[in-house]
Design a protein around this motif. Sequence first.
Motif, PDB file in Angstrom:
ATOM      1  N   TRP A   1      85.566 -76.482   9.841  1.00 24.64           N
ATOM      2  CA  TRP A   1      85.726 -75.664  11.043  1.00 24.64           C
ATOM      3  C   TRP A   1      86.384 -76.418  12.186  1.00 24.64           C
ATOM      4  O   TRP A   1      87.091 -75.824  12.990  1.00 24.64           O
ATOM      5  N   GLY A   2      86.110 -77.692  12.301  1.00 21.56           N
ATOM      6  CA  GLY A   2      86.457 -78.438  13.497  1.00 21.56           C
ATOM      7  C   GLY A   2      85.233 -78.595  14.385  1.00 21.56           C
ATOM      8  O   GLY A   2      84.327 -77.743  14.385  1.00 21.56           O
ATOM      9  N   SER A   3      85.208 -79.678  15.145  1.00 18.30           N
ATOM     10  CA  SER A   3      84.018 -80.002  15.937  1.00 18.30           C
ATOM     11  C   SER A   3      83.755 -78.980  17.031  1.00 18.30           C
ATOM     12  O   SER A   3      82.592 -78.679  17.352  1.00 18.30           O
ATOM     13  N   ARG A   4      84.802 -78.425  17.608  1.00 18.67           N
ATOM     14  CA  ARG A   4      84.601 -77.498  18.719  1.00 18.67           C
ATOM     15  C   ARG A   4      83.935 -76.208  18.254  1.00 18.67           C
ATOM     16  O   ARG A   4      82.972 -75.732  18.878  1.00 18.67           O
TER      17      ARG A   4
ATOM     18  N   SER B   1      79.996 -74.982  19.062  1.00 17.71           N
ATOM     19  CA  SER B   1      79.743 -73.651  19.624  1.00 17.71           C
ATOM     20  C   SER B   1      78.757 -72.884  18.763  1.00 17.71           C
ATOM     21  O   SER B   1      77.842 -72.219  19.276  1.00 17.71           O
ATOM     22  N   PHE B   2      78.917 -72.972  17.443  1.00 20.16           N
ATOM     23  CA  PHE B   2      77.998 -72.293  16.533  1.00 20.16           C
ATOM     24  C   PHE B   2      76.584 -72.843  16.683  1.00 20.16           C
ATOM     25  O   PHE B   2      75.610 -72.069  16.693  1.00 20.16           O
ATOM     26  N   ILE B   3      76.437 -74.155  16.810  1.00 19.73           N
ATOM     27  CA  ILE B   3      75.110 -74.759  16.951  1.00 19.73           C
ATOM     28  C   ILE B   3      74.423 -74.262  18.226  1.00 19.73           C
ATOM     29  O   ILE B   3      73.241 -73.903  18.223  1.00 19.73           O
ATOM     30  N   LEU B   4      75.157 -74.215  19.326  1.00 13.83           N
ATOM     31  CA  LEU B   4      74.556 -73.797  20.593  1.00 13.83           C
ATOM     32  C   LEU B   4      74.166 -72.321  20.575  1.00 13.83           C
ATOM     33  O   LEU B   4      73.090 -71.946  21.054  1.00 13.83           O
TER      34      LEU B   4
ATOM     35  N   TRP C   1      83.047 -67.347  21.690  1.00 17.47           N
ATOM     36  CA  TRP C   1      82.906 -68.384  22.716  1.00 17.47           C
ATOM     37  C   TRP C   1      83.042 -69.767  22.109  1.00 17.47           C
ATOM     38  O   TRP C   1      82.578 -70.022  20.998  1.00 17.47           O
ATOM     39  N   ARG C   2      83.681 -70.695  22.848  1.00 18.01           N
ATOM     40  CA  ARG C   2      83.855 -72.067  22.404  1.00 18.01           C
ATOM     41  C   ARG C   2      83.480 -73.011  23.540  1.00 18.01           C
ATOM     42  O   ARG C   2      83.770 -72.738  24.709  1.00 18.01           O
ATOM     43  N   VAL C   3      82.883 -74.120  23.194  1.00 15.31           N
ATOM     44  CA  VAL C   3      82.546 -75.133  24.193  1.00 15.31           C
ATOM     45  C   VAL C   3      83.834 -75.753  24.717  1.00 15.31           C
ATOM     46  O   VAL C   3      84.880 -75.725  24.046  1.00 15.31           O
ATOM     47  N   PRO C   4      83.827 -76.310  25.931  1.00 18.40           N
ATOM     48  CA  PRO C   4      85.021 -76.999  26.426  1.00 18.40           C
ATOM     49  C   PRO C   4      85.421 -78.148  25.496  1.00 18.40           C
ATOM     50  O   PRO C   4      84.574 -78.780  24.846  1.00 18.40           O
ATOM     51  N   GLY C   5      86.712 -78.411  25.433  1.00 16.74           N
ATOM     52  CA  GLY C   5      87.199 -79.435  24.514  1.00 16.74           C
ATOM     53  C   GLY C   5      86.660 -80.813  24.793  1.00 16.74           C
ATOM     54  O   GLY C   5      86.441 -81.606  23.868  1.00 16.74           O
TER      55      GLY C   5
ATOM     56  N   VAL D   1      83.466 -82.287  22.868  1.00 18.15           N
ATOM     57  CA  VAL D   1      83.581 -82.886  21.535  1.00 18.15           C
ATOM     58  C   VAL D   1      84.685 -83.936  21.476  1.00 18.15           C
ATOM     59  O   VAL D   1      85.135 -84.309  20.390  1.00 18.15           O
ATOM     60  N   GLY D   2      85.141 -84.399  22.653  1.00 20.04           N
ATOM     61  CA  GLY D   2      86.110 -85.490  22.683  1.00 20.04           C
ATOM     62  C   GLY D   2      87.544 -85.092  22.432  1.00 20.04           C
ATOM     63  O   GLY D   2      88.360 -85.950  22.067  1.00 20.04           O
ATOM     64  N   MET D   3      87.899 -83.832  22.613  1.00 21.33           N
ATOM     65  CA  MET D   3      89.276 -83.418  22.360  1.00 21.33           C
ATOM     66  C   MET D   3      90.235 -83.980  23.392  1.00 21.33           C
ATOM     67  O   MET D   3      91.412 -84.165  23.102  1.00 21.33           O
ATOM     68  N   ARG D   4      89.765 -84.294  24.606  1.00 27.47           N
ATOM     69  CA  ARG D   4      90.644 -84.904  25.603  1.00 27.47           C
ATOM     70  C   ARG D   4      91.097 -86.273  25.146  1.00 27.47           C
ATOM     71  O   ARG D   4      92.248 -86.647  25.270  1.00 27.47           O
ATOM     72  N   GLY D   5      90.181 -87.055  24.585  1.00 26.41           N
ATOM     73  CA  GLY D   5      90.536 -88.375  24.076  1.00 26.41           C
ATOM     74  C   GLY D   5      91.528 -88.293  22.937  1.00 26.41           C
ATOM     75  O   GLY D   5      92.437 -89.093  22.818  1.00 26.41           O
TER      76      GLY D   5
END
Length: 276
Positions: free
Chosen positions: A79-82, A86-89, A209-213, A216-220
């Motif tokens: 799925w990808g971390s993002r 989101s699914f976990i939350l 809905w998705r958590v901000p990037g 999960v470290g997407m900015r890095g």
Amino acid sequence: MSFTNAPVTRTLVVGLVGASIAASLLDIKHYFYISIGTHILRYHQLWRVLAYQLCYLNSSEVLFGAMALYNMRTIEQRWGSRKYASFILVTALFTSIVPPLILTAFLRPLSFGVLDFLPAGPTPIIFAILAQYHAMIPHMYKYKVALAMGPPTGQDSAALTFSDKSTKYMMAGQLAMSQFPGSLLGAVVGWFVGYAWRNEALPGILTRWRVPGWVVGMRGQKTNAEFENMRRRLESEGASTGTASGIQQQQAGPTEGSNRRRTMGQQLIDEVRGAF
């Protein structure tokens, strides 16, 4: 066998083990389970519905829970971390409210107060993940375990058929039956919430809905990609510069080029000649 491309799973495993150890060392285990009659109806400790999934209270549940989360890390890798975070939350929101609500409104009155206990631990979340694992991941092979001691007499001989996924189900089943019937209630609710999320039976605003990037470290990762593009651009510019300098050396003539390309041996011979 690692947490490659699964940072959310790594956080869940480390957090589960760390929180369980901390609850034991600090002697605060009594804050993480729910007794409906005492904690909810009498003292109105509603905050417990948000706390009871944070940790387990015994070592066997911690072991099986951490192993189950680790073995189902392929869901995050697909799925990808993002999306996985989101699914976990979203799952944690429903599994925090629904099991205590069912226990308070239906099971406890029907059982005349016998069914009153909801154990600590993220068993509902694990079963929500297990529902995705069951639907997404195919089995690689199957094997049979004979029920008789003698040699098999044919294809219809008494045997149990398992697959490579069976061990994951067994670990989850151990969690579901560890503190029956409260743990089984959480497992069933988690399974249905997981399938409801998968089949988009939940409100669409929650499934989309998705958590901000940056969570999960997407900015890095974006910064690393920018540095990688810069490195490739510099390498291409360096290669083009080297090609241009080689052409200039060829145009300068053989004398100048031979003077520039003196080997180490020639330089040593010249030093010896100069000494004598």
